[in-house]
Design an enzyme around this catalytic site. Structure first.
Site, PDB file in Angstrom:
ATOM      1  CD  GLU A  28     -15.266  -5.352  -1.445  1.00  0.00           C
ATOM      2  OE1 GLU A  28     -13.845  -5.613  -0.888  1.00  0.00           O
ATOM      3  OE2 GLU A  28     -14.991  -4.953  -2.747  1.00  0.00           O
TER       4      GLU A  28
ATOM      5  CG  ASP B 212      -6.084  -7.999  -7.998  1.00  0.00           C
ATOM      6  OD1 ASP B 212      -4.729  -7.389  -6.832  1.00  0.00           O
ATOM      7  OD2 ASP B 212      -7.244  -6.895  -7.059  1.00  0.00           O
TER       8      ASP B 212
ATOM      9  CD  GLU C 253      -2.930  -1.000   0.677  1.00  0.00           C
ATOM     10  OE1 GLU C 253      -3.014  -0.037  -0.847  1.00  0.00           O
ATOM     11  OE2 GLU C 253      -3.983  -2.067   0.211  1.00  0.00           O
TER      12      GLU C 253
ATOM     13  CD  GLU D  38     -10.615  -2.047  -8.500  1.00  0.00           C
ATOM     14  OE1 GLU D  38      -9.982  -2.250  -7.571  1.00  0.00           O
ATOM     15  OE2 GLU D  38     -12.192  -1.989  -7.868  1.00  0.00           O
TER      16      GLU D  38
END
EC number: 3.2.1.-
Length: 610
Positions: free
Chosen positions: A350, A257, A117, A371
């Protein structure tokens, strides 16, 4: 400090600055109900959405990391360094913001942070803003700017380096910015966490002329790929010391991902053929074992047995990645399926169970993720199909109706009942709103920085603009590796050329690596794409490497017959490190020891110098 209140963040204001506000509209319908005039109105509405949330942050949360949009407060979530401001940086008062960051931001803090992050949000934000502040071509260069943001980025990068000192080369998930890795730190990390660092660290290496940042992140990717299954699939979580997979579920969503995303984008940005090779291998396996047209499932990485018939919201980036790879048809079908979930609930949960076609228990929330908007923008850019404007309009309507709250936009804790939660992630401003703005601005006219600016830009996984400048995008990068041979009179086609047919990606022809009889896509051979490397060599021969982990060596007898090729294990997976490298991980340890001594008032020894 509280008086600083910039009005527009850099990643949005740049688009506004270069946008043409024409009063003349095309006399045709852009989508069902979306006229050209309405496209402009939607673009302006999205801009107002941004201002509502960003001003809420500056009024009520700054300098804390993130906004509590319902109660109009703030919270520290990732380290306590004004994350939202740093993540976005600023637009119309850009110089003031850079000055504030240069004077007030420091990473000499006793905080344990996520390597992943912190890299994609903070390091990426600093580097992207540095490009803008230092380059006349953007129209926003600051005459007094003296690399303050780059210096901060380099300091942060050094503080993250101890995480990579593992037997596998795959980094720990967390690191203390002052003391390095804690002795009790977990040895388990995600594939995305270890494999989504190459863009930011690679750019940092090229800007500082210090190869260590790029080397350790490429080594992490090699460490993950060396431990793939025989099916060329990777799992979700791995032990960075033993290299054993602790979760063998393979998919394109949660925990994996952006591993796929950065393989392709690292090639597009750096021109490094190794990343293209890895992407083609990994993508072909994903399409063969995970694709259940039009959905994607999670399978056991060894057997390909389905373990989760689940759509999770992070998968929604995939159609956009397929656009970049030139695989348009499956991207269209998958986006249609994903968007049908949004239409059903007003948001994407989710998790959505593909066996029951209901929301997955325990995964009912929508945390304002970007996304699906990202893929909608890329598919409209590639096809100009008006249905994507219609989709964008529905997304704006849902956010305005159910997520808008007094000082910003709230997480949705339950997509069926649209219950709000008092939290707003910084990526809502940096990505969700930005991709919606770009979508409608493209319908009005493509005269913005991204579509008609001085460079071709790669978006990082957090939406930061990384320009393919000559300093960054080296067309002969692969020539520097052992085993490569280059013909300087026959350089490969620029990877930033815009495609003109559906089999091309928006940056140039990449191809998907499918066999010729694949039902998924026409094969695009790598030969002919990469010019300037010896055509008769295998990938391993070009790079002097084979991707085999120690635990798999006994099962890879063929690899023992490849002459002097280097076996991929631990840090030895490096491809002949450059002899002029000024830094090493051992020197980084000394650097951190000096930081600790300085913080404790002890005299520090000389830190490594370039």
């Amino acid at each position: 400090m509280q008086s600083l209140k910039p009005s527009v963040p850099i990643l949005l204001s740049l688009f506004l600055l270069f946008s043409a506000y024409s009063d003349i509209f095309l006399h045709k319908t852009l989508a069902d109900g979306v006229t050209p005039e309405e496209a402009k109105q939607l673009r302006d509405e999205v801009r107002e959405m941004f201002y509502h949330a960003f001003n809420g942050y500056m009024d009520h949360a700054f300098p804390l990391d993130e906004l509590r949009p319902h109660s109009c407060g703030g919270e520290d979530s990732l380290g306590g360094y004004a994350l939202t401001l740093l993540y976005l940086v600023i637009g119309t008062r850009f110089a003031t913001s850079v000055e504030w960051i240069g004077k007030n931001l420091q990473f000499d803090i006793n905080k344990t942070v996520s390597v992943f992050e912190t890299t994609i949000r903070v390091l990426g934000g600093l580097l992207s803003a540095h490009f803008i502040a230092s380059d006349y071509a953007t129209g926003m260069r600051i005459p007094t700017y003296d690399n303050q943001l780059l210096n901060l980025a380099e300091d942060l990068g050094r503080r993250l380096l101890p995480a990579f000192d593992t037997p596998s080369g795959i980094p720990f998930g967390s690191v203390n910015l002052m003391h390095g890795v804690d002795e009790h730190e977990s040895k388990i990390t995600s594939t995305a966490g270890g494999g989504t660092l190459t863009l930011e660290f690679g750019v940092l290496s090229r800007l500082t002329n210090n190869p260590i940042f790029e080397q350790v992140t490429k080594n992490a990717v090699r460490g993950l790929w060396a431990r793939r299954s025989k099916l060329n699939l990777v799992g979700a979580h791995i032990n960075v010391f033993t290299g054993e997979w602790t979760q063998k579920d393979a998919g394109i969503g949660t925990s994996i991902d952006s591993f796929y995303e950065y393989l392709l984008k690292a090639y597009l940005l750096f021109g490094d053929e190794e990343y293209l090779y890895l992407f083609q291998e990994a993508y072909a396996a994903a399409m063969h074992y995970l694709y259940n047209d039009p959905w994607y499932v999670e399978v056991n990485m060894d057997s390909a047995a389905v373990v989760w018939p689940l759509f999770n919201s992070l998968q929604a980036f995939w159609p956009g990645l397929q656009v970049l790879a030139g695989d348009i048809d499956p991207a269209i079908r998958t986006h249609t399926a994903f968007f049908s979930v949004w239409k059903r609930y007003g948001f994407t949960p989710e998790g959505f169970n593909l066996a029951t076609f209901n929301v997955q228990h325990g995964q009912r929330s929508y945390p304002l993720r970007p996304e699906l908007m990202e893929s909608t923008y890329w598919l409209y850019k590639a096809t100009r199909d008006p249905k994507y404007l219609d989709a964008g309009r529905d997304m704006v309507a849902s956010l305005q109706h159910s997520a808008r709250c007094p000082c910003g936009y709230c997480h949705i804790s339950d997509v069926e009942f649209h219950k709000q939660e008092d939290h707003m992630e910084s990526f809502f401003l940096a990505e969700t709103v930005k991709y919606l703005w770009l979508l409608f601005d493209l319908a009005v006219g493509p005269d913005n920085l991204v579509d008609n600016g001085p460079y071709k830009y790669i978006f990082s996984t957090e939406g930061h603009l990384l320009p393919a400048t000559p300093e960054i995008s080296l067309v002969q990068e692969h020539c520097s590796y052992f085993g490569a041979c280059c013909n300087t009179s026959n350089i490969r086609q620029d990877a930033s050329d815009v495609a003109t047919n559906p089999q091309d990606n928006l940056y140039g022809r990449v191809g998907t690596g499918f066999p010729s009889n694949s039902r998924f896509s026409d094969s695009t051979a790598i030969s002919g794409l990469i010019k300037g490397v010896c055509p008769g060599l295998t990938h391993g021969q070009k790079f002097g490497i084979t991707y085999v982990s120690p635990s798999h060596r006994a099962h890879e007898d063929d690899s023992r017959n490849q002459g002097d090729l280097t076996t991929a294990e631990s840090h030895s997976m490096m491809v002949v490190p450059k002899q002029n490298s000024d830094y090493s991980l051992s020197e980084t340890k000394n650097y951190h020891e000096n930081l600790v001594k300085s913080s404790e008032g002890e005299p520090a020894t000389d830190a490594p110098q370039k």
